[in-house]
Design a protein around this motif. Structure first.
Motif: not given
Lengths: 225, 396
Positions: A89, A93-95, A104, A140, A148-149, A152, A155-156, B306
């Motif tokens: 994370v 955010f890195n989406l 994502n 996003p 957004r977070q 993320a 996703r994690a 990413i």
């Protein structure tokens, strides 16, 4: 023991000069710990996080993650470990900007060959878990920072990683939203996940059960709350 | 995945693929044109018949030395008789002599009709058969009977609705009885083969004189013996003309192969030119794709970071960018195939020709464009795959 680091040294080469970033660090983290790594900039906390996250390799020493020695693996082997063992994370955010929330979140599953239908199902579940069940098809830029977070975080979580590694996860959010994100981490911790948060904000670190402080590339304190 | 990235830069992707589009368009246009021409030319050539040889003064190919051929002796009726007498391999032999005359029936008059003096074998050597009535017979030929067989167009022009069989027509001022009408043959390289009158050669020679040069058409029923027959005919002609050993022939043995070879040579040259031109545009297109892919890799450094952070291996990144490059160039290739096909059809339409969609040309279009995509995309994709994830994640 989930993470075992022994006599870790990391040196960067800037041309002819060698810059030590971490010096003889020893560290052990158990399963289901909730750890904060703190330190001023330049203290080596980012380096430590990169090594813990298998994004970088150490110069010498030993790093054992989940009974596996990951000290000297190749790029592709590390990619595999990151995919299976680690959920990132990031502060920003890195989406993927052009992909919707679902895509994502399912991305890590694409790289381990999960079939499409299963991917979608798992990604939806993960989004529901962070409270975004109704934002599956949003991109996003159609979501707030907090949302957004959460994407993320979903996703994690998707690969059930051994560690969730968060780098200043609330750094780009206002404090109220930051608190909400921290609540999610708390719940995840209660559910049995191992969480490591890199931060320089004391009130964030207070949420954690253990605080490790770095200064000039050395671990200077390691306190359990 | 590749589509999402390309859709985000519609105009850029389209401009990038322009080189490929032009290259493929050029190749497919010419390919389609040549394919249409091939169908036409080979269709026409098959009229000549692959198992027929033509003994003539002029060669069908070999240009340049026309004065040498011009000074040759004409092929004579005596030589036809020698071939008739000595050839063992020939199944059909027809002498042919041609003139252009005015033909009339009652008040209908037609100028510039080809009058073809020949024998009964002509039907076989030239693949023309009567539709109504009969062809010339041995009897007509041996007795110089004033009968004629009409081409379908000539018959229509002269007789309209009347049945021509048994009627008398005039060629110049001489009368001939119509015994048959030929099947419709269409045109041969633009010249109608249906506007002619066939008469027995003896009659022709008696009326118009016997000094004209002949063509002797010789056909074998066994095409595998064609080369052997050619040597036999050469021997007969050389003996009759008393050509000393070592001297070259002063006559030509023409066959369809010569025309198809000549045509094939022409199209091969044309293909070579087109592939060079198309190749250059494809090369330029490839450079354009490589350039834009390098830009794309730089722009998307963070995305690569990413993807790597969450577990993409080098081959995953490599494949992603390679596919993108191939998709860009294939889109160009696809549009090029369509434009090229219609371009080729437009060219053919000018010549009143047409052709079908060919799988080969589609395969060539896609083959070229995707190969260019792979070649041009490889270096940028390789560069992307080697990016360091930490630095990429920090990239702004």
């Amino acid at each position: 023991m989930l993470i075992q680091i022994k006599q870790l040294n990391k040196t960067y080469k800037l041309g002819e000069i060698e810059v030590p970033a971490l010096k003889e660090a020893d560290l052990s983290i158990e399963k289901n710990e909730y750890v904060a790594i703190m330190g001023p900039s330049g203290s080596g906390k980012s380096t430590l996080m990169n090594i813990l996250g298998c994004l970088d390799v150490l110069t010498d020493g030993e790093y054992i993650l989940n009974d596996q020695n990951v000290s000297s693996l190749s790029d592709d082997e590390l990619a595999d470990i990151r995919n299976k063992e680690i959920g990132f994370v990031f502060q920003t955010f890195n989406l993927l900007p052009r992909a919707n929330a679902l895509h994502n979140v399912e991305l890590p599953l694409i790289y381990n060959g999960t079939p499409r239908v299963k991917r979608h199902e798992l990604a939806k579940q993960a989004l529901e878990r962070v409270g975004l069940g109704d934002r599956v098809h949003h991109k996003p830029n159609e979501l707030s920072g907090g949302q957004r977070q959460r994407v993320a975080i979903a996703r994690a979580l998707i690969n059930n990683p051994s560690i969730i590694l968060a780098d200043e996860p609330t750094g780009n959010l206002d404090s109220k939203i930051g608190e909400e994100i921290m609540e999610i981490f708390e719940e995840l911790s209660k559910a049995g996940n191992t969480i490591i948060i890199v931060t320089h904000e004391e009130y964030i670190a207070k949420h954690c059960k253990r605080i490790i402080r770095l200064l000039d590339g050395k671990i200077v304190s390691d306190v359990r709350n | 995945m590749a589509w999402t990235a390309l859709k985000a830069h519609k105009l850029r992707s389209l401009l990038t693929t322009l080189g490929i589009l032009i290259g493929v368009t050029t190749i497919i246009t010419i390919w389609t044109t040549i394919e249409g021409l091939n169908q036409y030319v080979y269709g026409q050539l098959s009229n000549i018949g692959a198992s027929t040889l033509y003994i003539q003064k002029w060669p069908w190919s070999g240009g340049g030395e026309w004065w040498k051929y011009r000074n040759r002796k004409d092929i004579t009726y005596k030589e036809y008789e020698a071939v008739e007498k000595y050839s063992t391999l020939a199944d059909y032999i027809s002498p042919q002599v041609i003139s252009v005359k005015t033909v009339s029936y009652k008040n209908n008059k037609y100028e510039n009709v080809i009058i073809n003096g020949t024998n009964d074998d002509y039907s076989e050597t030239s693949n023309v058969y009567p539709d109504i009535g009969r062809f010339l017979t041995e009897l007509d030929v041996n007795n110089n009977v004033p009968v004629c067989v009409l081409g379908s167009e000539t018959a229509e022009n002269l007789f309209k609705d009347e049945n021509p069989i048994g009627r008398r027509i005039k060629i110049g001022s001489d009368k001939y009885r119509v015994v048959g009408i030929l099947e419709k043959k269409g045109s041969f390289f633009g010249q109608s083969m249906d506007n002619q009158v066939i008469v027995p050669i003896g009659t022709f020679r008696r009326v118009y004189g016997g000094h004209r040069g002949l063509t002797i058409a010789v056909k074998t029923a066994h095409p595998e013996l064609l080369e052997e027959m050619k040597e036999e005919l050469r021997g007969i002609m050389r003996r009759d003309r008393k050509i000393k050993p070592g001297k070259e022939d002063d006559f030509s043995l023409n066959q369809m192969d010569m025309l198809s070879d000549m045509y094939a040579q022409l199209t091969t040259t044309l293909f070579a030119i087109v592939f060079v031109i198309g190749g250059i545009s494809l090369l330029v297109g490839g450079i354009g794709i490589m350039n834009i892919m390098l830009v794309s890799v730089t722009e998307r450094t963070r995305e690569i970071g990413i993807r790597k952070a969450i577990g993409a291996k080098r081959k995953n990144i490599l494949r992603q960018f390679l596919i993108e490059a191939v998709v860009i160039s294939s889109v160009g290739g696809f549009i090029g195939i369509i434009i090229g096909y219609f371009g080729g059809m437009a060219v053919l339409a000018q010549m009143d020709l047409t052709t079908g969609v060919s799988i080969t040309s589609i395969a060539i279009g896609f083959g070229f464009s995707s190969t260019v995509g792979v070649l041009a995309g490889f270096y940028p994709a390789f560069k992307a795959s080697k990016l360091n994830p930490i630095e990429s994640l920090r990239y702004e």
